[in-house]
Design an enzyme around this catalytic site. Structure first.
Site, PDB file in Angstrom:
ATOM      1  N   LYS A 106      -1.791  -9.992  15.419  1.00 11.17           N
ATOM      2  CA  LYS A 106      -2.741 -10.072  16.462  1.00 11.17           C
ATOM      3  C   LYS A 106      -2.227 -10.780  17.677  1.00 11.17           C
ATOM      4  O   LYS A 106      -2.586 -10.480  18.687  1.00 11.17           O
ATOM      5  CB  LYS A 106      -4.104 -10.451  15.778  1.00 11.17           C
ATOM      6  CG  LYS A 106      -4.603  -9.732  14.412  1.00 11.17           C
ATOM      7  CD  LYS A 106      -4.492  -8.372  14.767  1.00 11.17           C
ATOM      8  CE  LYS A 106      -5.224  -7.633  13.457  1.00 11.17           C
ATOM      9  NZ  LYS A 106      -4.117  -7.277  12.366  1.00 11.17           N
ATOM     10  N   GLU A 120      -7.199  -0.079  18.597  1.00 14.08           N
ATOM     11  CA  GLU A 120      -8.567  -0.360  18.649  1.00 14.08           C
ATOM     12  C   GLU A 120      -9.123  -1.167  20.371  1.00 14.08           C
ATOM     13  O   GLU A 120      -8.164  -1.839  20.630  1.00 14.08           O
ATOM     14  CB  GLU A 120      -8.828  -1.423  17.800  1.00 14.08           C
ATOM     15  CG  GLU A 120      -8.744  -1.014  16.174  1.00 14.08           C
ATOM     16  CD  GLU A 120      -9.358  -1.826  15.244  1.00 14.08           C
ATOM     17  OE1 GLU A 120      -9.736  -2.816  15.601  1.00 14.08           O
ATOM     18  OE2 GLU A 120      -9.357  -1.532  13.860  1.00 14.08           O
ATOM     19  N   GLU A 175     -10.872 -16.021  20.849  1.00 14.80           N
ATOM     20  CA  GLU A 175     -10.870 -15.235  22.178  1.00 14.80           C
ATOM     21  C   GLU A 175     -12.253 -15.061  22.455  1.00 14.80           C
ATOM     22  O   GLU A 175     -13.122 -15.306  21.468  1.00 14.80           O
ATOM     23  CB  GLU A 175     -10.099 -13.627  21.988  1.00 14.80           C
ATOM     24  CG  GLU A 175     -10.903 -12.886  20.945  1.00 14.80           C
ATOM     25  CD  GLU A 175     -10.294 -11.388  20.782  1.00 14.80           C
ATOM     26  OE1 GLU A 175      -9.290 -11.359  21.048  1.00 14.80           O
ATOM     27  OE2 GLU A 175     -10.876 -10.670  20.301  1.00 14.80           O
ATOM     28  N   ASN A 179      -3.677  -1.424  14.613  1.00 15.90           N
ATOM     29  CA  ASN A 179      -3.666  -1.381  13.058  1.00 15.90           C
ATOM     30  C   ASN A 179      -2.533  -0.566  12.676  1.00 15.90           C
ATOM     31  O   ASN A 179      -2.475   0.794  12.826  1.00 15.90           O
ATOM     32  CB  ASN A 179      -4.961  -1.073  12.470  1.00 15.90           C
ATOM     33  CG  ASN A 179      -6.061  -1.896  12.685  1.00 15.90           C
ATOM     34  OD1 ASN A 179      -7.012  -1.652  12.976  1.00 15.90           O
ATOM     35  ND2 ASN A 179      -5.809  -3.134  12.406  1.00 15.90           N
ATOM     36  N   PHE A 182     -26.849  -8.423   1.105  1.00 17.17           N
ATOM     37  CA  PHE A 182     -25.782  -7.795   0.871  1.00 17.17           C
ATOM     38  C   PHE A 182     -24.687  -8.559  -0.023  1.00 17.17           C
ATOM     39  O   PHE A 182     -23.611  -8.283   0.196  1.00 17.17           O
ATOM     40  CB  PHE A 182     -25.144  -7.322   2.167  1.00 17.17           C
ATOM     41  CG  PHE A 182     -25.881  -6.371   2.933  1.00 17.17           C
ATOM     42  CD1 PHE A 182     -25.846  -5.261   3.035  1.00 17.17           C
ATOM     43  CD2 PHE A 182     -26.936  -7.046   3.971  1.00 17.17           C
ATOM     44  CE1 PHE A 182     -26.284  -4.184   3.686  1.00 17.17           C
ATOM     45  CE2 PHE A 182     -27.733  -6.121   4.752  1.00 17.17           C
ATOM     46  CZ  PHE A 182     -27.619  -4.805   4.566  1.00 17.17           C
ATOM     47  N   GLU A 190      -6.780  -4.756  19.422  1.00 20.37           N
ATOM     48  CA  GLU A 190      -5.468  -4.792  18.311  1.00 20.37           C
ATOM     49  C   GLU A 190      -4.981  -3.481  18.293  1.00 20.37           C
ATOM     50  O   GLU A 190      -5.491  -2.504  18.367  1.00 20.37           O
ATOM     51  CB  GLU A 190      -5.983  -5.538  17.192  1.00 20.37           C
ATOM     52  CG  GLU A 190      -6.908  -5.158  16.345  1.00 20.37           C
ATOM     53  CD  GLU A 190      -7.569  -5.933  15.282  1.00 20.37           C
ATOM     54  OE1 GLU A 190      -7.403  -7.046  15.424  1.00 20.37           O
ATOM     55  OE2 GLU A 190      -8.007  -5.535  14.301  1.00 20.37           O
TER      56      GLU A 190
END
Length: 682
Positions: free
Chosen positions: A116, A275, A200, A290, A348, A288
């Site tokens: 990244k 992305e 960031e 992938n 969750f 980024e």
């Protein structure tokens, strides 16, 4: 083309790769850990090789063992799937050095874009807009706080080798930056073996839209439209769709061309995803790349008609791309829901254990007609009776639908979720149903903060209001009437005391506080041949018909001539006499009684549940990695008490009120069951 490939992964993606390999006539080799010896991907593959213990760092992250398995079985190529070693430059290089084709990009492309930090620097050099941030690895939590202050809160703390929501936190102040940095490093080290972290600026109210690219060894690169991935919880995608309901054709073209330029800059040769963060004015920034197949690739396959796993394999074998940019289709609308083993009503938390029932909706992805529930696909790596281990990701299936337009795709997904039967563990299906019914989602008006905004205080049963609550009551009475009809036909009943059916019933439901609601219902005009009845609830008549087998959880039929799918189960809750009815994410536990029985029920005393507030109990099965307090210690609300690791995520347990720690019942390193006591308060 390869004669045999090894899949260096597990679960649904391993099964997905095996499916395409079989279609192409390629033999397959699975690898598995101790926890996966009975897994579906092992059963589907032609051969299987054991590669280590259950934790992924001792099995699926062991490069040498995977390379050895390739040599042992004669596999000419290795497909890494997603996660694990899929974006590991060292693994791709090692495979190439050993003469094994890596079905993915070349190691230099992974090095340039998979990291990244390096990818952001390269994007800057290529004059691609990037978000302000600190792109070098950060050495300490204190330095992370300094950098975060300079950038300006909120900031995103991110593992360099991260992915899938692992090693990622958003911090709004110094305290969150300090804790987030530490957690990110730990998760990154455990999941990826790389603990570098960068920071960031966190763009508020962004959309997350990604472009699928595909390149070959001849230098051709095309983009296969976009995927809308803004519906996220804790930075993990929950629902993905293609195309996006937000961007214009001009924005799509500009994003696609920029993604292609970036891929060409690193000589990209495989399927990959660029992305972007997209602002409300359709401005977009590179986030980024992938360098692997994405979890959500099926929605792209639906609208383009392409098989991405097949194209990856063909490109890896040296074949040129079989189509040009002009030939890329955009047909209809596709939506994917990630079905996770987690309990949405308990914040969750991961849910592991035995799948007592696993019955996905019937698949009909490639049917020519568009009848009820055509265009449904299920990608999964689990099966009825299988075990969900605590060592890996919580996703157990992907449910994908394809419709002519977005409205049809949403309707199909809601109906498919209604028919997805999962028992033995909790799943996020009720939450998915709530999202699909939300007016803002239906309107396409959302961003990545959608779930945090609307479900910031957790997810509760009342968050899923049913459009017609009386339908659930009517269905409970209808199914009860069918049970009574069957019982009345049992031979050998005592004369004068046989089961009488009747037409008048009272449906009794109980809320969380123990308050009962009694609804009088009439079930008439029962026809055994068609399985239909007229059910009257609060003056409204429903003509219900179904030939569903009694005892089957999934009930399909018609209500006033319109098809429906619901789930009805006896004794599923705490009350063995109740019918649990679930439809469109709403669930009721209903006792269907005779009027006299309902009258007597009202005289029964209510038994309040025990007070468990003095205990800290494990909310999930997992490994206790830290107990942060000592007996006799005074704690305040919000203070950290313990840390549990489950499904590759660290879950921190905080005190909900002030108190004094009494007895500590569980120690560091202990495997916990759900609701197991960790400590008691005095």
């Amino acid at each position: 083309m390869f004669k045999k490939i090894l899949i260096a992964n597990r679960g649904e993606i391993a099964c997905r790769v095996i499916q395409t390999a079989k279609k192409m006539g390629i033999a397959t080799v699975a690898v598995y850990s101790d926890a996966d010896k009975e897994s579906r991907h092992v059963e589907l593959a032609d051969e299987a090789v054991h590669i280590g213990a259950a934790p992924s760092r001792e099995s699926y992250l062991q490069m040498d063992r995977i390379i050895a398995a390739c040599k042992q079985t004669g596999a000419q190529a290795v497909h890494p799937g997603y996660g694990f070693l899929s974006e590991n430059e060292a693994f791709a290089r090692k495979a190439e050095e050993e003469g094994i084709v890596f079905i993915g990009p070349k190691h230099h492309s992974i090095a340039a874009m998979g990291d990244k930090i390096a990818s952001k620097k390269l994007a800057n050099e290529a004059k691609v807009n990037t978000i302000p941030g600190w792109n070098d690895a950060i050495e300490s939590a204190e330095r992370a706080v300094e950098i975060a202050r300079d950038i300006g809160y909120p900031v995103m703390i991110k593992a360099s080798a991260g992915g899938g929501g692992k090693g990622l936190r958003v911090a709004f102040n110094d305290k969150e930056a300090l804790e987030g940095f530490t957690s990110c490093r730990n998760e990154a080290r455990n999941s990826f073996g790389d603990d570098r972290v960068f920071i960031e600026k966190f763009v508020e109210e962004p959309r997350h839209i990604e472009i699928q690219v595909l390149g070959d060894a001849q230098g051709n690169v095309i983009y296969l439209n976009e995927r809308e991935c803004s519906i996220q919880r804790r930075h993990q995608k929950v629902i993905e769709e293609a195309p996006s309901p937000f961007i214009s054709d001009a924005t799509r073209k500009a994003m696609g061309e920029q993604a292609v330029a970036l891929a060409k800059a690193v000589n990209y040769q495989s399927a990959g995803t660029v992305e972007f963060v997209v602002g409300k004015d359709q401005s977009f920034y590179f986030l980024e790349m992938n360098t692997r197949l994405q979890v959500e690739h099926p929605v792209t396959e639906c609208i383009t008609g392409l098989d991405l796993v097949e194209l990856m394999s063909r490109v890896a074998a040296g074949e040129p791309l079989p189509l040009t940019q002009a030939a890329v289709k955009r047909d209809g609308w596709a939506i994917e829901c990630r079905i996770n083993a987690e309990d949405p009503f308990r914040n969750f938390l991961p849910s592991t254990g035995r799948l007592v029932r696993f019955q996905p909706p019937k698949q009909s992805m490639f049917a020519a007609d568009t009848e009820h529930l055509q265009g449904v696909r299920v990608d999964t790596g689990v099966y009825d009776g299988g075990e969900i281990p605590m060592y890996y990701d919580s996703m157990i299936a992907k449910l994908i639908v394809h419709g002519r337009d977005r409205a049809e795709a949403i309707a199909k997904m809601r109906e498919a979720l209604n028919g997805f039967v999962i028992r033995g563990i909790s799943s996020n299906i009720p939450f998915q149903s709530a999202l699909l019914a939300h007016p803002q989602f239906v309107a396409g008006d959302f961003n990545t903060g959608f779930i945090a905004e609307h479900y910031g205080q957790g997810f509760h049963a009342e968050d899923v209001p049913h459009a017609d609550p009386d339908f659930l009551v009517a269905l409970a009475a209808f199914m009860h009437r069918r049970y009574r009809a069957r019982a009345s036909r049992i031979s050998g009943q005592l004369e004068g005391h046989g089961v009488k059916i009747g037409e008048k019933f009272v449906v009794v439901t109980t809320d969380a506080q123990g308050n009962q609601t009694h609804v009088p219902v009439t079930v008439s005009d029962f026809e055994a041949a068609s399985g239909s009845s007229v059910v009257t609830v609060s003056g409204k008549a429903y003509t219900l018909a179904s030939d569903a087998l009694l005892g089957a959880v999934r009930v399909q039929g018609t209500a006033d001539g319109k098809p429906f799918t619901a789930q009805v189960e006896r004794g599923a809750g705490k009350n063995p006499l109740a019918l649990r009815v679930a439809h469109n994410g709403t669930q009721i536990d209903a006792m269907v009684l005779s009027p006299k029985g309902a009258q007597l029920l009202q005289l029964m005393p209510y038994k309040a549940p025990p007070d468990l507030s003095k205990y800290l109990m494990s909310p999930m099965p997992g490994l206790l990695v830290e107990v942060s307090v000592q007996p006799g210690q005074q704690v305040q609300a919000g203070e950290k008490l313990a840390v549990i690791e489950a499904m590759k995520m660290e879950n921190v347990l905080f005190a909900t009120q002030d108190g004094v720690v009494g007895k500590i019942s569980a120690g560091k390193g202990e495997s916990l069951a759900v609701d197991q006591v960790i400590l008691e308060f005095n």
